[in-house]
Write a protein that holds these residues in place. Structure first.
Motif, PDB file in Angstrom:
ATOM      1  N   GLY A  21      55.585 -52.629 -91.653  1.00  0.00           N
ATOM      2  CA  GLY A  21      57.677 -52.428 -91.351  1.00  0.00           C
ATOM      3  C   GLY A  21      57.046 -53.431 -90.272  1.00  0.00           C
ATOM      4  N   GLY A  22      55.816 -53.784 -89.383  1.00  0.00           N
ATOM      5  CA  GLY A  22      56.618 -54.280 -88.498  1.00  0.00           C
ATOM      6  C   GLY A  22      55.804 -56.052 -88.863  1.00  0.00           C
ATOM      7  N   TYR A  23      55.707 -56.866 -87.429  1.00  0.00           N
ATOM      8  CA  TYR A  23      55.056 -58.726 -87.427  1.00  0.00           C
ATOM      9  C   TYR A  23      54.535 -58.056 -86.248  1.00  0.00           C
ATOM     10  N   LEU A  24      53.368 -59.801 -86.275  1.00  0.00           N
ATOM     11  CA  LEU A  24      52.737 -60.237 -85.328  1.00  0.00           C
ATOM     12  C   LEU A  24      53.795 -59.846 -84.089  1.00  0.00           C
ATOM     13  N   ALA A  25      52.938 -59.607 -82.832  1.00  0.00           N
ATOM     14  CA  ALA A  25      53.873 -59.520 -81.768  1.00  0.00           C
ATOM     15  C   ALA A  25      54.794 -60.587 -81.400  1.00  0.00           C
ATOM     16  N   GLU A  26      55.892 -60.001 -80.778  1.00  0.00           N
ATOM     17  CA  GLU A  26      56.202 -61.407 -80.483  1.00  0.00           C
ATOM     18  C   GLU A  26      56.613 -61.151 -78.976  1.00  0.00           C
ATOM     19  N   ILE A  27      56.403 -61.751 -78.027  1.00  0.00           N
ATOM     20  CA  ILE A  27      56.422 -61.541 -76.661  1.00  0.00           C
ATOM     21  C   ILE A  27      57.549 -62.077 -75.658  1.00  0.00           C
ATOM     22  N   GLY A  61      42.955 -63.029 -68.268  1.00  0.00           N
ATOM     23  CA  GLY A  61      44.620 -62.776 -67.554  1.00  0.00           C
ATOM     24  C   GLY A  61      45.780 -63.548 -67.738  1.00  0.00           C
ATOM     25  N   GLY A  62      45.658 -63.327 -69.018  1.00  0.00           N
ATOM     26  CA  GLY A  62      47.257 -63.973 -69.635  1.00  0.00           C
ATOM     27  C   GLY A  62      46.812 -64.449 -71.156  1.00  0.00           C
ATOM     28  N   PHE A  63      47.691 -65.093 -71.467  1.00  0.00           N
ATOM     29  CA  PHE A  63      47.871 -66.004 -72.812  1.00  0.00           C
ATOM     30  C   PHE A  63      46.705 -67.546 -73.157  1.00  0.00           C
ATOM     31  N   ASN A  64      45.742 -67.407 -74.322  1.00  0.00           N
ATOM     32  CA  ASN A  64      44.881 -68.684 -74.428  1.00  0.00           C
ATOM     33  C   ASN A  64      45.121 -69.163 -75.733  1.00  0.00           C
ATOM     34  N   ASP A  65      45.052 -70.280 -75.872  1.00  0.00           N
ATOM     35  CA  ASP A  65      44.830 -71.109 -77.137  1.00  0.00           C
ATOM     36  C   ASP A  65      43.571 -70.978 -78.415  1.00  0.00           C
ATOM     37  N   VAL A  66      43.870 -70.160 -79.374  1.00  0.00           N
ATOM     38  CA  VAL A  66      42.336 -70.203 -80.309  1.00  0.00           C
ATOM     39  C   VAL A  66      42.277 -71.264 -81.237  1.00  0.00           C
ATOM     40  N   ASP A  67      41.267 -71.493 -81.982  1.00  0.00           N
ATOM     41  CA  ASP A  67      41.408 -71.559 -83.357  1.00  0.00           C
ATOM     42  C   ASP A  67      41.572 -70.106 -84.249  1.00  0.00           C
ATOM     43  N   CYS A  68      42.329 -70.875 -84.879  1.00  0.00           N
ATOM     44  CA  CYS A  68      43.409 -69.546 -85.702  1.00  0.00           C
ATOM     45  C   CYS A  68      42.460 -68.997 -86.758  1.00  0.00           C
ATOM     46  N   LYS A  69      41.270 -69.180 -87.169  1.00  0.00           N
ATOM     47  CA  LYS A  69      40.219 -69.171 -87.554  1.00  0.00           C
ATOM     48  C   LYS A  69      39.074 -67.658 -86.963  1.00  0.00           C
ATOM     49  N   SER A  70      39.683 -67.548 -85.704  1.00  0.00           N
ATOM     50  CA  SER A  70      38.492 -67.020 -84.943  1.00  0.00           C
ATOM     51  C   SER A  70      38.491 -65.185 -85.044  1.00  0.00           C
ATOM     52  N   SER A  71      37.821 -64.712 -85.173  1.00  0.00           N
ATOM     53  CA  SER A  71      37.278 -63.531 -85.471  1.00  0.00           C
ATOM     54  C   SER A  71      38.116 -62.603 -83.667  1.00  0.00           C
ATOM     55  N   LYS A  72      39.686 -61.569 -84.312  1.00  0.00           N
ATOM     56  CA  LYS A  72      40.209 -61.090 -83.157  1.00  0.00           C
ATOM     57  C   LYS A  72      40.366 -59.805 -83.849  1.00  0.00           C
ATOM     58  N   LYS A  73      40.977 -58.639 -82.960  1.00  0.00           N
ATOM     59  CA  LYS A  73      41.894 -58.533 -83.289  1.00  0.00           C
ATOM     60  C   LYS A  73      43.123 -58.697 -83.594  1.00  0.00           C
ATOM     61  N   PHE A  74      43.986 -58.141 -83.815  1.00  0.00           N
ATOM     62  CA  PHE A  74      45.773 -58.583 -83.952  1.00  0.00           C
ATOM     63  C   PHE A  74      46.701 -57.537 -83.925  1.00  0.00           C
ATOM     64  N   LEU A  75      47.520 -57.984 -83.242  1.00  0.00           N
ATOM     65  CA  LEU A  75      48.234 -57.224 -82.719  1.00  0.00           C
ATOM     66  C   LEU A  75      49.696 -57.329 -82.733  1.00  0.00           C
ATOM     67  N   CYS A  76      50.344 -56.071 -83.008  1.00  0.00           N
ATOM     68  CA  CYS A  76      51.773 -56.429 -83.980  1.00  0.00           C
ATOM     69  C   CYS A  76      53.039 -55.694 -83.279  1.00  0.00           C
ATOM     70  N   GLU A  77      53.895 -55.614 -84.077  1.00  0.00           N
ATOM     71  CA  GLU A  77      54.660 -54.991 -83.247  1.00  0.00           C
ATOM     72  C   GLU A  77      56.663 -54.438 -84.475  1.00  0.00           C
ATOM     73  N   LYS A  78      57.169 -53.564 -84.214  1.00  0.00           N
ATOM     74  CA  LYS A  78      57.620 -53.432 -84.999  1.00  0.00           C
ATOM     75  C   LYS A  78      59.423 -52.165 -84.405  1.00  0.00           C
TER      76      LYS A  78
END
Length: 150
Positions: A57-63, A133-150
């Motif tokens: 029921g969520g989506y990738l976070a929009e801050i 300490g903030g947002f960073n632009d990264v390669d979209c294929k990076s291995s990361k955790k991802f944040l969702c919001e609902k």
């Protein structure tokens, strides 16, 4: 009979939540929002990640603002890790950041020092970097955790 249906609905919602926490760390915010972050890192794919958030029921976070950013960062420090993918990207037009789900321009930008830099011309996705300490632009294929919001 209505009481039975009500209890059944509550039980079904609890089962969904149990399934959710097996994949994510979860936190609630007072404004009826919930945030959840994957428990493991994996190669990021914005479409697949948003679809996975959508299963719950969520989506990738929009801050949207500083208050939301601070709340999320506090949660992420507790979860552990150093960087978490969000729904922001500039794949279609460099330096024109929008959100994947809504298509809205990213208006709240808290870039870490020297970012966005589009290193090697391949950094089109937005992460929250605790170490920077903030947002960073990264390669979209990076291995990361991802944040969702609902």
């Amino acid at each position: 009979m209505a009481a039975v249906h009500s209890k059944l609905a509550s039980f079904e919602n609890a089962l969904k939540y149990i399934h959710l926490i097996s994949h994510f760390d979860v936190v609630h915010r007072s404004q009826d929002k919930m945030y959840f972050v994957t428990k493991t890192e994996a190669p990021f794919d914005i479409l697949a990640a948003d679809s996975f958030c959508g299963q719950f029921g969520g989506y990738l976070a929009e801050i949207d603002d500083e208050e939301e950013y601070k709340f999320i960062v506090n949660f992420l420090w507790k979860v552990g890790g150093h960087a978490f993918m969000t729904g922001g990207y500039d794949i279609n037009r460099e330096k024109h950041w929008v959100y994947w789900r809504s298509g809205k321009p990213v208006e709240y930008l808290r870039w870490s020092e020297s970012n966005p830099d589009n290193y090697r011309g391949v950094e089109d996705c937005m992460e929250i970097s605790l170490s920077r300490g903030g947002f960073n632009d990264v390669d979209c294929k990076s291995s990361k955790k991802f944040l969702c919001e609902k």
